[in-house]
Write a protein that holds these residues in place. Structure first.
Motif, short mmCIF file in Angstrom:
data_model
loop_
_atom_site.label_atom_id
_atom_site.label_comp_id
_atom_site.label_asym_id
_atom_site.label_seq_id
_atom_site.Cartn_x
_atom_site.Cartn_y
_atom_site.Cartn_z
N PRO A 65 121.51 -39.47 56.88
CA PRO A 65 121.75 -39.88 58.26
C PRO A 65 120.55 -39.65 59.17
N ALA A 66 119.79 -38.59 58.92
CA ALA A 66 118.61 -38.31 59.75
C ALA A 66 117.56 -39.41 59.58
N TRP A 67 117.42 -39.89 58.34
CA TRP A 67 116.46 -40.98 58.11
C TRP A 67 116.87 -42.22 58.88
N TRP A 68 118.17 -42.54 58.85
CA TRP A 68 118.66 -43.72 59.55
C TRP A 68 118.52 -43.59 61.07
N LYS A 69 118.74 -42.40 61.59
CA LYS A 69 118.58 -42.21 63.03
C LYS A 69 117.13 -42.45 63.43
N ALA A 70 116.20 -41.87 62.67
CA ALA A 70 114.78 -42.07 62.97
C ALA A 70 114.39 -43.54 62.84
N TYR A 71 114.93 -44.19 61.84
CA TYR A 71 114.65 -45.62 61.62
C TYR A 71 115.17 -46.45 62.79
N ARG A 72 116.42 -46.19 63.19
CA ARG A 72 116.99 -46.95 64.30
C ARG A 72 116.22 -46.68 65.59
N ASP A 73 115.83 -45.43 65.82
CA ASP A 73 115.05 -45.11 67.02
C ASP A 73 113.72 -45.86 67.01
N ARG A 74 113.12 -46.00 65.84
CA ARG A 74 111.85 -46.73 65.75
C ARG A 74 112.05 -48.20 66.08
N LEU A 75 113.16 -48.78 65.62
CA LEU A 75 113.45 -50.18 65.94
C LEU A 75 113.73 -50.36 67.43
N GLU A 76 114.44 -49.41 68.01
CA GLU A 76 114.73 -49.47 69.45
C GLU A 76 113.44 -49.43 70.25
N GLN A 77 112.53 -48.55 69.86
CA GLN A 77 111.26 -48.45 70.58
C GLN A 77 110.43 -49.71 70.43
N ALA A 78 110.45 -50.27 69.22
CA ALA A 78 109.71 -51.52 68.99
C ALA A 78 110.25 -52.64 69.87
N ALA A 79 111.58 -52.69 70.03
CA ALA A 79 112.19 -53.72 70.86
C ALA A 79 111.75 -53.55 72.32
N ARG A 80 111.71 -52.31 72.79
CA ARG A 80 111.29 -52.05 74.17
C ARG A 80 109.80 -52.37 74.35
N ASP A 81 108.99 -51.98 73.36
CA ASP A 81 107.55 -52.23 73.44
C ASP A 81 107.23 -53.72 73.46
N ALA A 82 108.08 -54.53 72.80
CA ALA A 82 107.83 -55.95 72.70
C ALA A 82 107.92 -56.65 74.04
N VAL A 83 108.72 -56.11 74.96
CA VAL A 83 108.89 -56.75 76.25
C VAL A 83 108.19 -56.02 77.38
N GLY A 84 107.61 -54.85 77.08
CA GLY A 84 106.82 -54.14 78.08
C GLY A 84 107.66 -53.31 79.03
N PRO A 85 107.03 -52.76 80.06
CA PRO A 85 107.73 -51.88 81.03
C PRO A 85 108.94 -52.58 81.65
N GLY A 86 110.00 -51.83 81.75
CA GLY A 86 111.22 -52.38 82.33
C GLY A 86 111.99 -53.27 81.39
N GLY A 87 111.61 -53.28 80.09
CA GLY A 87 112.23 -54.19 79.15
C GLY A 87 113.44 -53.65 78.43
N GLY A 88 113.83 -52.40 78.75
CA GLY A 88 115.01 -51.83 78.11
C GLY A 88 116.28 -52.49 78.62
N PRO A 89 117.39 -52.24 77.96
CA PRO A 89 118.66 -52.89 78.35
C PRO A 89 119.10 -52.54 79.75
N ASP A 90 118.66 -51.40 80.27
CA ASP A 90 119.03 -50.99 81.62
C ASP A 90 117.85 -51.07 82.59
N GLY A 91 116.81 -51.76 82.16
CA GLY A 91 115.64 -51.92 83.03
C GLY A 91 114.65 -50.78 82.92
N THR A 92 114.91 -49.82 82.03
CA THR A 92 113.99 -48.69 81.86
C THR A 92 112.87 -49.06 80.90
N PRO A 93 111.75 -48.32 80.93
CA PRO A 93 110.64 -48.62 80.02
C PRO A 93 111.03 -48.44 78.56
#
Length: 205
Positions: free
Chosen positions: A177-205
């Motif tokens: 489970p720890a591997w999957w959490k780290a993996y999912r967190d990495r994907l989440e960060q990549a998604a945010r990085d792809a759209v730049g500042p304010g690109g999170g689902p709630d407008g956060t960086p």
């Protein structure tokens, strides 16, 4: 073994793998979890099984003049839309799974009995394009069953985290489970990085 026999064996193998994968997703679930809607369109595990049972009996039974005799009131004229996609309180998991296994047997008998180039007619298709071969029908059923097995995989993971293709060989890269959490967190960060500042689902960086 002839080329036709080999083709039938290949088709049956992939069909059975899809069937088994779909039913495995019910293992260990309560009656409620097996049937509760998990998406805005009501997708649920037992409903998927009920649906594919009707698909097999239709495409690999009625279409080739081999009716099963199974009563399917949810497909009759006058039934409500999507009645084949959920189980009523009176339809137990044992009922639905038993129907599906009988559908397997009926479909397999059709595949065994007829050449792959046998032509059938799909009763619910328009008359001008209702004909198809057994080969086409089996491929269609495999595609439909695999699609719904994928739906079931996601529904089960959302329920309790269980994932994978089949018991004993889930084809996942890790069970930690720890591997999957780290993996999912990495994907989440990549998604945010792809759209730049304010690109999170709630407008956060």
């Amino acid at each position: 073994m002839t080329l036709t026999d080999t083709a039938k064996a290949d088709l049956h193998r992939y069909l059975q793998e899809a069937r088994d994968a779909l039913l495995w997703k019910l293992d260990g679930l309560t009656e409620y979890d097996a049937r509760r809607p998990m998406t805005p369109t009501g997708t649920n595990l037992l409903g998927l099984v009920k649906h594919v049972a009707g698909v097999e009996l239709g495409y690999l039974g009625d279409t080739f003049g081999r009716p099963s005799g199974e009563p399917l009131p949810w497909l009759a004229d006058g039934a409500d839309l999507n009645d084949d996609m959920w189980a009523t309180a009176d339809e137990t998991r044992t009922d639905v799974v038993g129907l599906y296994r009988r559908a397997w047997a009926h479909a397999d008998a059709t595949i065994d009995a007829l050449p792959l180039d046998t032509t059938g007619r799909v009763p619910w298709w328009p008359d001008d394009r209702a004909e198809l071969t057994l080969h086409h029908a089996v491929v269609r059923v495999i595609a439909d069953t695999q699609r719904h097995a994928g739906h079931a995989d996601i529904l089960r993971e959302l329920m309790d985290g269980a994932a994978g293709e089949r018991a004993g060989s889930n084809s996942l890269p890790s069970s930690d489970p720890a591997w999957w959490k780290a993996y999912r967190d990495r994907l989440e960060q990549a998604a945010r990085d792809a759209v730049g500042p304010g690109g999170g689902p709630d407008g956060t960086p």
